[in-house]
Design a protein around this motif. Structure first.
Motif, mmCIF file in Angstrom:
data_model
loop_
_atom_site.group_PDB
_atom_site.id
_atom_site.type_symbol
_atom_site.label_atom_id
_atom_site.label_comp_id
_atom_site.label_asym_id
_atom_site.label_seq_id
_atom_site.Cartn_x
_atom_site.Cartn_y
_atom_site.Cartn_z
ATOM 1 N N SER A 9 0.799 -1.238 0.000
ATOM 2 C CA SER A 9 0.000 0.000 0.000
ATOM 3 C C SER A 9 0.823 1.276 0.000
ATOM 4 N N THR A 10 2.046 1.206 0.483
ATOM 5 C CA THR A 10 2.841 2.443 0.549
ATOM 6 C C THR A 10 3.362 2.861 -0.831
ATOM 7 N N ILE A 11 3.287 1.957 -1.789
ATOM 8 C CA ILE A 11 3.904 2.227 -3.095
ATOM 9 C C ILE A 11 2.872 2.818 -4.064
ATOM 10 N N PRO A 12 3.168 4.022 -4.580
ATOM 11 C CA PRO A 12 2.176 4.724 -5.396
ATOM 12 C C PRO A 12 1.605 3.889 -6.542
ATOM 13 N N GLY A 13 2.457 3.182 -7.275
ATOM 14 C CA GLY A 13 1.969 2.409 -8.418
ATOM 15 C C GLY A 13 0.947 1.356 -8.007
ATOM 16 N N CYS A 14 1.130 0.784 -6.822
ATOM 17 C CA CYS A 14 0.177 -0.229 -6.335
ATOM 18 C C CYS A 14 -1.180 0.417 -6.073
ATOM 19 N N ARG A 15 -1.117 1.626 -5.520
ATOM 20 C CA ARG A 15 -2.378 2.320 -5.216
ATOM 21 C C ARG A 15 -3.081 2.763 -6.492
ATOM 22 N N ALA A 16 -2.304 3.140 -7.511
ATOM 23 C CA ALA A 16 -2.920 3.528 -8.792
ATOM 24 C C ALA A 16 -3.686 2.339 -9.372
ATOM 25 N N VAL A 17 -3.084 1.151 -9.303
ATOM 26 C CA VAL A 17 -3.746 -0.050 -9.829
ATOM 27 C C VAL A 17 -5.048 -0.307 -9.060
ATOM 28 N N LEU A 18 -4.992 -0.179 -7.742
ATOM 29 C CA LEU A 18 -6.193 -0.426 -6.933
ATOM 30 C C LEU A 18 -7.311 0.564 -7.276
ATOM 31 N N MET A 19 -6.936 1.823 -7.504
ATOM 32 C CA MET A 19 -7.958 2.829 -7.844
ATOM 33 C C MET A 19 -8.545 2.571 -9.233
ATOM 34 N N VAL A 20 -7.698 2.173 -10.168
ATOM 35 C CA VAL A 20 -8.209 1.836 -11.509
ATOM 36 C C VAL A 20 -9.157 0.632 -11.399
ATOM 37 N N GLY A 21 -8.769 -0.354 -10.610
ATOM 38 C CA GLY A 21 -9.627 -1.528 -10.395
ATOM 39 C C GLY A 21 -10.984 -1.114 -9.843
ATOM 40 N N GLU A 22 -10.966 -0.210 -8.905
ATOM 41 C CA GLU A 22 -12.223 0.287 -8.302
ATOM 42 C C GLU A 22 -13.086 0.986 -9.366
ATOM 43 N N ALA A 23 -12.443 1.823 -10.175
ATOM 44 C CA ALA A 23 -13.197 2.551 -11.217
ATOM 45 C C ALA A 23 -13.830 1.585 -12.209
ATOM 46 N N LEU A 24 -13.188 0.434 -12.412
ATOM 47 C CA LEU A 24 -13.698 -0.552 -13.378
ATOM 48 C C LEU A 24 -14.630 -1.571 -12.716
ATOM 49 N N GLY A 25 -14.776 -1.468 -11.393
ATOM 50 C CA GLY A 25 -15.631 -2.410 -10.668
ATOM 51 C C GLY A 25 -15.024 -3.801 -10.555
ATOM 52 N N LEU A 26 -13.696 -3.888 -10.535
ATOM 53 C CA LEU A 26 -13.029 -5.197 -10.475
ATOM 54 C C LEU A 26 -12.800 -5.637 -9.034
ATOM 55 N N TYR A 189 -10.596 6.655 -3.822
ATOM 56 C CA TYR A 189 -9.389 7.381 -3.383
ATOM 57 C C TYR A 189 -9.165 7.189 -1.879
ATOM 58 N N GLU A 190 -10.222 7.428 -1.102
ATOM 59 C CA GLU A 190 -10.088 7.347 0.371
ATOM 60 C C GLU A 190 -9.701 5.939 0.816
ATOM 61 N N LEU A 191 -10.278 4.955 0.163
ATOM 62 C CA LEU A 191 -10.056 3.563 0.561
ATOM 63 C C LEU A 191 -8.696 3.045 0.105
ATOM 64 N N HIS A 192 -8.330 3.343 -1.130
ATOM 65 C CA HIS A 192 -7.150 2.703 -1.716
ATOM 66 C C HIS A 192 -5.895 3.564 -1.712
ATOM 67 N N ASN A 193 -6.053 4.879 -1.626
ATOM 68 C CA ASN A 193 -4.841 5.710 -1.689
ATOM 69 C C ASN A 193 -4.461 6.297 -0.337
ATOM 70 N N GLU A 194 -5.450 6.879 0.335
ATOM 71 C CA GLU A 194 -5.126 7.670 1.530
ATOM 72 C C GLU A 194 -4.411 6.861 2.633
ATOM 73 N N PRO A 195 -4.875 5.654 2.962
ATOM 74 C CA PRO A 195 -4.184 4.927 4.040
ATOM 75 C C PRO A 195 -2.714 4.644 3.700
ATOM 76 N N GLY A 196 -2.432 4.282 2.454
ATOM 77 C CA GLY A 196 -1.043 3.996 2.050
ATOM 78 C C GLY A 196 -0.175 5.241 2.083
ATOM 79 N N VAL A 197 -0.776 6.373 1.713
ATOM 80 C CA VAL A 197 -0.045 7.649 1.755
ATOM 81 C C VAL A 197 0.337 7.963 3.209
ATOM 82 N N GLN A 198 -0.634 7.799 4.103
ATOM 83 C CA GLN A 198 -0.373 8.107 5.517
ATOM 84 C C GLN A 198 0.680 7.153 6.089
ATOM 85 N N GLN A 199 0.587 5.898 5.698
ATOM 86 C CA GLN A 199 1.557 4.901 6.170
ATOM 87 C C GLN A 199 2.962 5.247 5.653
ATOM 88 N N PHE A 200 3.029 5.675 4.393
ATOM 89 C CA PHE A 200 4.313 6.061 3.817
ATOM 90 C C PHE A 200 4.901 7.241 4.597
#
Ligand SMILES: N[C@@H](CCC(=O)N[C@@H](CS)C(=O)NCC(=O)O)C(=O)O
Length: 223
Positions: A9-26, A189-200
């Motif tokens: 979760s701390t790695i930006p590219g991982c979070r980008a993938v998770l957000m794209v997955g969310e946008a696609l409903g995966l 964003y809140e679910l997949h990006n913010e926690p990893g950003v804070q952890q980083f």
């Protein structure tokens, strides 16, 4: 066939993938790997990805590393339309331009600033890279044009991480406005990006305390 995602979760590219997955409903079959505790160096992961990097996606026999490629693959494969990754060659080139710039230049230049032994020019390069994006965002509301695309997902993961370590982005006002907008419009964003950003940020600050370094030590004016 499951979408196996190896990520941290701390790695930006991982979070980008998770957000794209969310946008696609995966739904991913998630395999968290704490790279800070070297879990990505375990033999079973190295066998899948000798590069030892995350994110990594396995889908129907296809094994992909590189977050930007994973994001565009998911959109090509599962997107209901091409809005996040346009098929029109000129529009796609604009998106690719930002993705490659994020991967090859911006991310690298920002990361270099975190190294306690960074050269002074690291800040100048990071600032120049952010200025490129700031200029673009002065011309279009999103990174690659009038619509939100995968370029914004990738950039938001990178730049929100930089913001967490160094919150003052006032040199780049268009980025500040765009970032605020993306935080509210990007699905998950809140679910997949913010926690990893804070952890980083937490990891960064505790490392900084331990080794006495500071992102602004050599240049108080920051990025
Ligand atoms: N450009 C690649 C970067 C992947 C990458 O290098 N991930 C790093 C973290 S930024 C990693 O897995 N590091 C573990 C290591 O190399 O030991 C992407 O966007 O996926």
């Amino acid at each position: 066939m499951s979408l196996d995602l190896y990520y941290c979760s701390t790695i930006p590219g991982c979070r980008a993938v998770l957000m794209v997955g969310e946008a696609l409903g995966l739904t991913f079959n998630l395999h968290p790997l704490d790279v800070h505790n070297k879990e990505h160096l375990r033999q079973e992961f190295i066998e899948v990805n000798p590069l030892k990097t995350v994110p990594l996606l396995k889908h129907e026999g296809l094994v992909l590393f590189e977050s930007h490629v994973i994001c565009t693959y998911l959109i090509n494969k599962f997107g209901k339309d091409d809005s996040l990754y346009p098929k029109d060659p000129a529009s796609r080139a604009k998106v690719d331009q930002i993705l490659y710039f994020d991967s090859g230049t911006l991310y690298k230049n920002l990361i270099n600033c975190l190294d306690p032994k960074h050269p002074k020019c690291a800040y100048i390069k990071a600032r120049e890279s952010l200025s490129v994006i700031n200029r673009q965002l002065g011309q279009t509301p999103y990174a690659a044009g009038d619509q939100i695309t995968v370029a914004d997902f990738a950039l938001v993961a990178t730049i929100s991480t930089a913001e967490a370590v160094q919150p003052d982005l006032s040199r780049h006002p268009n980025i500040v406005t765009w970032l605020r907008k993306c935080k509210s419009v990007i699905p998950g964003y809140e679910l997949h990006n913010e926690p990893g950003v804070q952890q980083f940020a937490k990891l960064y600050h505790s490392k900084k305390q331990k080794d006495g370094s500071e992102v602004n030590d050599k240049n108080k004016s920051g990025v």
